[in-house]
Design a protein around this motif. Structure first.
Motif, PDB file in Angstrom:
ATOM      1  N   LEU A  28      28.372   3.560  84.000  1.00 52.79           N
ATOM      2  CA  LEU A  28      27.957   4.832  83.717  1.00 52.79           C
ATOM      3  C   LEU A  28      26.175   4.196  84.933  1.00 52.79           C
ATOM      4  N   GLY A  29      26.284   3.327  84.713  1.00 46.74           N
ATOM      5  CA  GLY A  29      24.555   3.393  85.041  1.00 46.74           C
ATOM      6  C   GLY A  29      24.298   4.460  86.682  1.00 46.74           C
ATOM      7  N   LEU A  30      25.968   3.524  87.769  1.00 47.36           N
ATOM      8  CA  LEU A  30      25.406   4.055  88.421  1.00 47.36           C
ATOM      9  C   LEU A  30      26.058   5.220  89.365  1.00 47.36           C
ATOM     10  N   LEU A  58      30.850   1.705 103.330  1.00 44.91           N
ATOM     11  CA  LEU A  58      31.004   2.928 104.492  1.00 44.91           C
ATOM     12  C   LEU A  58      31.029   4.232 103.896  1.00 44.91           C
ATOM     13  N   LYS A  59      31.606   4.290 102.003  1.00 48.01           N
ATOM     14  CA  LYS A  59      31.224   5.090 101.735  1.00 48.01           C
ATOM     15  C   LYS A  59      29.504   5.339 100.875  1.00 48.01           C
ATOM     16  N   LYS A  60      28.857   4.257 101.019  1.00 48.96           N
ATOM     17  CA  LYS A  60      27.722   4.251 100.597  1.00 48.96           C
ATOM     18  C   LYS A  60      26.890   4.906 101.497  1.00 48.96           C
ATOM     19  N   PRO A 106      16.288   9.311 102.319  1.00 44.64           N
ATOM     20  CA  PRO A 106      16.345   7.973 101.843  1.00 44.64           C
ATOM     21  C   PRO A 106      16.968   7.002 101.098  1.00 44.64           C
ATOM     22  N   ASP A 107      17.329   7.496  99.685  1.00 46.88           N
ATOM     23  CA  ASP A 107      17.833   6.700  98.862  1.00 46.88           C
ATOM     24  C   ASP A 107      18.757   6.226  99.192  1.00 46.88           C
ATOM     25  N   THR A 108      19.829   6.719 100.411  1.00 50.81           N
ATOM     26  CA  THR A 108      21.658   6.059 101.123  1.00 50.81           C
ATOM     27  C   THR A 108      20.925   5.060 101.733  1.00 50.81           C
ATOM     28  N   ASN A 124      23.777   8.132  91.490  1.00 58.75           N
ATOM     29  CA  ASN A 124      24.545   9.185  92.177  1.00 58.75           C
ATOM     30  C   ASN A 124      23.637  10.389  91.436  1.00 58.75           C
ATOM     31  N   PHE A 125      23.404  10.341  90.423  1.00 60.08           N
ATOM     32  CA  PHE A 125      22.512  11.774  90.252  1.00 60.08           C
ATOM     33  C   PHE A 125      21.290  11.738  89.668  1.00 60.08           C
ATOM     34  N   ALA A 126      20.558  10.553  89.669  1.00 61.00           N
ATOM     35  CA  ALA A 126      19.490  10.906  89.379  1.00 61.00           C
ATOM     36  C   ALA A 126      18.806  10.211  90.853  1.00 61.00           C
ATOM     37  N   HIS A 127      18.744   9.211  92.079  1.00 58.16           N
ATOM     38  CA  HIS A 127      18.670   9.212  92.605  1.00 58.16           C
ATOM     39  C   HIS A 127      17.417   8.501  93.481  1.00 58.16           C
ATOM     40  N   LEU A 128      17.642   8.131  91.933  1.00 57.42           N
ATOM     41  CA  LEU A 128      17.053   5.941  91.692  1.00 57.42           C
ATOM     42  C   LEU A 128      16.979   4.947  92.633  1.00 57.42           C
ATOM     43  N   PRO A 129      16.091   4.897  93.216  1.00 58.44           N
ATOM     44  CA  PRO A 129      17.220   3.075  94.650  1.00 58.44           C
ATOM     45  C   PRO A 129      18.036   2.152  94.332  1.00 58.44           C
TER      46      PRO A 129
END
Lengths: 442, 342
Positions: A276-278, B65-67, B74-76, A283-288
């Motif tokens: 869920l966190g991921l 590779l998926k990530k 910048p967050d990737t 993926n959604f909120a783009h936190l680092p």
């Protein structure tokens, strides 16, 4: 004619009583056996962890005089910091290796059959980096000769701790028996020895090449940051939810549904919260990725139900007479809750909170998915901005170290388990203390 | 009681932190085979303090590779490590997400070795021996039958008369792919089984490959889904077993393990580099070109990764047990010119 002696009396139990007594004795024995089995397993576990891990708190250091030669370290002679930075850690490593050879010659220790490279290999690669940091912090050291404590390499450390022997070295491609003979001689001359290793708690993780330098610093900070986030979010949210559900919410289908769901959430496997966190935070909120902030948020989700349930129990345990009395003298509902009910329930709520935090501290699975299983060398910055810097966490660091190829990491992992257990014991101890001291019974 | 204020400030903090994203530090993720060497490189890179040490994650080639292909923001992650070449569908996913320019750098090779307990018997294996010992079904008298071999001496009289037990990497490992291609399929061909199976199945290529790479399930070939430390622990409890390891892992544990020769060649950095040891695979890093110049030190780190000090014949990679690329200069040029994949 005397009457026949009765078949049984208080003194002579009959067969059924005897059978019952035997059954009771057996029953007690089962219980005792169960407890002893548990204690035995605990003892084996603790024994193996302590025997493997205690040595991580001591580390081998080579103590030699090191001449910080200005010609190598500061060619310009200006002590200019940017110039000093140009000198690499490798150059410092070579400087140390030269000094080690000189020190061995000065003590008259024979190094026959060993190449300079073999002698340099007694030192950790980290020794150069540490000396470089020392000099950069205090450029005045350049040109002087200092007595330096230099980290020995992992295999040498293993030899002093009894993990590596001459026999194993004969088959080992990373160390030669002749090097160990030299180490024995150095030990005789007092040049090398085990000493307390605070760096295990403060240094960052290190790679496979230098297990001797690996420490828990980043992991401890990361775990602490996550606990701050969990505390800051789950205490207010959890208490507010518990107070509303217990004191204000009407009893109907909807609140029943919420109640059932909270209990269900408390039983959801923690890895689910990681997924869920991921999805939600990264993926959604783009936190680092790899940030204690995200770890803390995920652990908050996991901990919340586990805090709400004991908080509600603590509120429920406050007798209704207290509420009635407060309302009776004209207090509002909010005043009743904030001035009377909540303070009385606080020890119970805090106990639940601490136990929830302790569980969160030991949690690994949800952190695997959000990038906390990473190799992080730099300490995160100060909060709040530092919460978004990459870090690892204690249980994840243990997981990480058990997967490394170098056998020296076994000791590190067990040492980290000891540290984690100490933190958990402290937290649970605090919870017990709170309960003992402040809990009121009616 | 300031619960509302606390909660609001915590949420504000979360949003503030998301704005200050992690774009100032290099993020690497991918192959667990490359992971230890990537940490060594990151550590040495950070030692000199000019840039922060990169953050390195494992997780496997596919997940890395998926990530990597999630986008160019910048967050990737900036670099994906891989123990195989990027697949076409992964390239397509990358391009679709806006990661069109990828720099592919081959950093070296990894050898896959067969090792057993150091106190046990010596093994001199060939792919054909391994195939005959571990395949689910072998050809006997022109028919596919369940593998009857119980001892190594049953497959090759020169091998020790010892029960067959092999720990092989599970299907989620990249190593398994190499094991199947370079050992089982090669052994299938060498032992002549391939021809026989072709005749039996009517020449369907996929069916032949499937028959060649199916492992026996009677407990003599055991899949290990964990990492090499688990394989090592299993060998410690079953000293007669033989296990599959990476060369670097073996070199770190030479006091506990004894390595088997394959086709008469002892695996080492040298024999893999000159190609005489048959079971090896290339290792790659993939660098996101869009991030060069945005993430401080990214190009420097990629160049450092393939520098002579790290990936050269005398470098830390060879020291660790991976095999340097004989044409390293070409790869250094790829990084220098930022040559992207076509």
């Amino acid at each position: 004619m005397t009457p026949a002696a009765p078949a049984s009396s208080l003194l002579v139990p009959d067969a059924r009583t005897q059978a019952r007594n035997r059954a009771e004795a057996r029953f007690r024995l089962y219980g005792l056996a169960a407890v002893s089995a548990a204690i035995l397993m605990l003892a084996v576990l603790m024994g193996s962890i302590l025997s493997n891990g205690l040595s991580a708190f001591r580390q081998s250091y080579i103590t030699i005089p090191v001449t910080l030669d200005a010609a190598t370290l500061d060619k310009a002679g200006t002590r200019d910091p940017s110039g000093l930075r140009q000198v690499s850690a490798t150059a410092y490593g070579k400087l140390i290796a030269r000094n080690l050879q000189a020190a061995l010659a000065a003590k008259g220790i024979a190094t026959d059959g060993l190449k300079p490279k073999d002698i340099a290999a007694l030192l950790s690669e980290d020794a150069g980096a540490r000396l470089r940091n020392m000099v950069l912090a205090d450029p005045g050291l350049i040109g002087r000769t200092i007595d330096a404590d230099l980290l020995a390499s992992g295999r040498v450390d293993g030899f002093l701790k009894g993990r590596v022997t001459e026999e194993s070295a004969a088959k080992d491609s990373k160390i030669k028996p002749a090097q160990l003979t030299l180490v024995s001689a150095m030990k005789g001359a007092g040049m090398i020895g085990l000493r307390l290793n605070p760096a295990f708690l403060t240094a960052p993780d290190a790679s496979e090449k230098r297990p001797e330098a690996a420490g828990l610093g980043v992991a401890i900070i990361g775990s602490a940051y996550m606990m701050i986030v969990v505390l800051a979010l789950s205490l207010p949210i959890g208490v507010a939810a518990a107070v509303y559900l217990e004191e204000f919410a009407p009893r109907n289908r909807f609140t029943d549904l919420i109640e059932v769901n909270i209990s269900n959430l408390a039983a959801v496997p923690s890895i689910v919260f990681g997924i869920l966190g991921l999805a939600a935070f990264i993926n959604f909120a783009h936190l680092p990725r790899s940030a204690p902030l995200v770890g803390g948020l995920v652990l908050t989700l996991m901990t919340l139900p586990r805090i709400i349930i004991p908080a509600r129990a603590a509120l429920k345990a406050v007798p209704p007479s207290i509420r009635d009395a407060a309302l009776g003298i004209g207090a509002s509902r909010m005043q009743t809750v904030l001035h009377h009910v909540l303070p009385l329930a606080a020890p119970g709520i805090l106990t639940g909170m601490i136990i929830g935090l302790a569980q969160a501290l030991g949690e690994t699975a949800p952190l695997l998915l959000i990038g906390m299983v990473a190799f992080v060398r730099d300490y995160p910055g100060l909060p709040p901005a530092g919460l978004a810097d990459p870090a690892t966490a204690l249980p994840v660091q243990i997981y990480n170290w058990t997967q490394r190829a170098d056998p020296a990491f076994v000791e590190r992992a067990s040492g980290a388990i000891i540290v984690l257990l100490v933190f958990l014991m402290l937290m649970n101890g605090a919870a017990i203390l709170l309960r003992r001291r402040f809990e009121r019974r009616w | 009681m300031n619960f509302p204020r606390l909660a609001v400030s915590a949420l504000a903090l979360a949003t503030a932190a998301s704005a200050a994203s992690a774009g100032d530090q290099i993020h690497v993720a991918g192959s667990s085979t490359v992971l230890p060497f990537a940490t060594i490189a990151a550590e040495s890179f950070g030692d000199n303090g000019e840039f922060k040490a990169p953050v390195v994650e494992g997780g496997g080639t596919g997940s890395g590779l998926k990530k990597f292909c999630e986008g160019a923001g910048p967050d990737t992650i900036d670099i994906a490590t891989a123990s195989r070449r990027i697949k076409d569908e992964e390239r397509a996913a990358c391009t679709a997400a806006g990661v069109a320019d990828i720099i592919e750098v081959r950093i070296g090779y990894d050898g896959i070795v067969f090792a057993s307990d150091s106190k046990g018997a010596d093994f001199a294996l060939t792919p054909a021996d391994l195939y005959r010992a571990l395949a689910a079904e072998v050809v006997v008298d022109g028919k596919l039958t369940a593998n009857p071999a119980a001892r190594w001496s049953d497959v090759n009289p020169a091998l020790p008369a010892q029960d067959i037990i092999a720990f092989v990497p599970g299907t989620k490992h990249g190593t398994r792919e190499v094991f199947e291609a370079k050992v089982l399929e090669a052994g299938c061909k060498d032992s002549g089984a391939e021809e026989a199976i072709k005749g039996l199945t009517g020449g369907d290529k996929d069916a032949v490959r499937k028959a060649c790479t199916a492992l026996r399930t009677d407990g003599k070939a055991v899949d290990i889904d964990g990492d090499y430390t688990e394989t090592l622990a299993r060998i410690a409890s079953e000293p007669k077993a033989i296990g599959v390891f990476g060369l670097s892992f073996y070199e770190n544990n030479t006091d506990k393990l004894k390595v088997a020769t394959v086709s008469g060649v002892t695996p080492s950095v040298e024999t893999i580099a000159d190609g005489s040891y048959p079971v090896s695979r290339p290792l790659f890093i993939y660098v996101k070109k869009a991030h060069i110049g945005q993430v401080p030190g990214l190009k420097e780190f990629a160049a450092f990764f393939v520098s002579d000090d790290m990936a050269g014949p005398e470098g830390k990679m060879a020291d660790y047990g991976l095999v340097p690329d004989p044409k390293l200069a070409d790869q250094q040029a790829v990084v220098e010119n930022e040559t992207t994949l076509k």
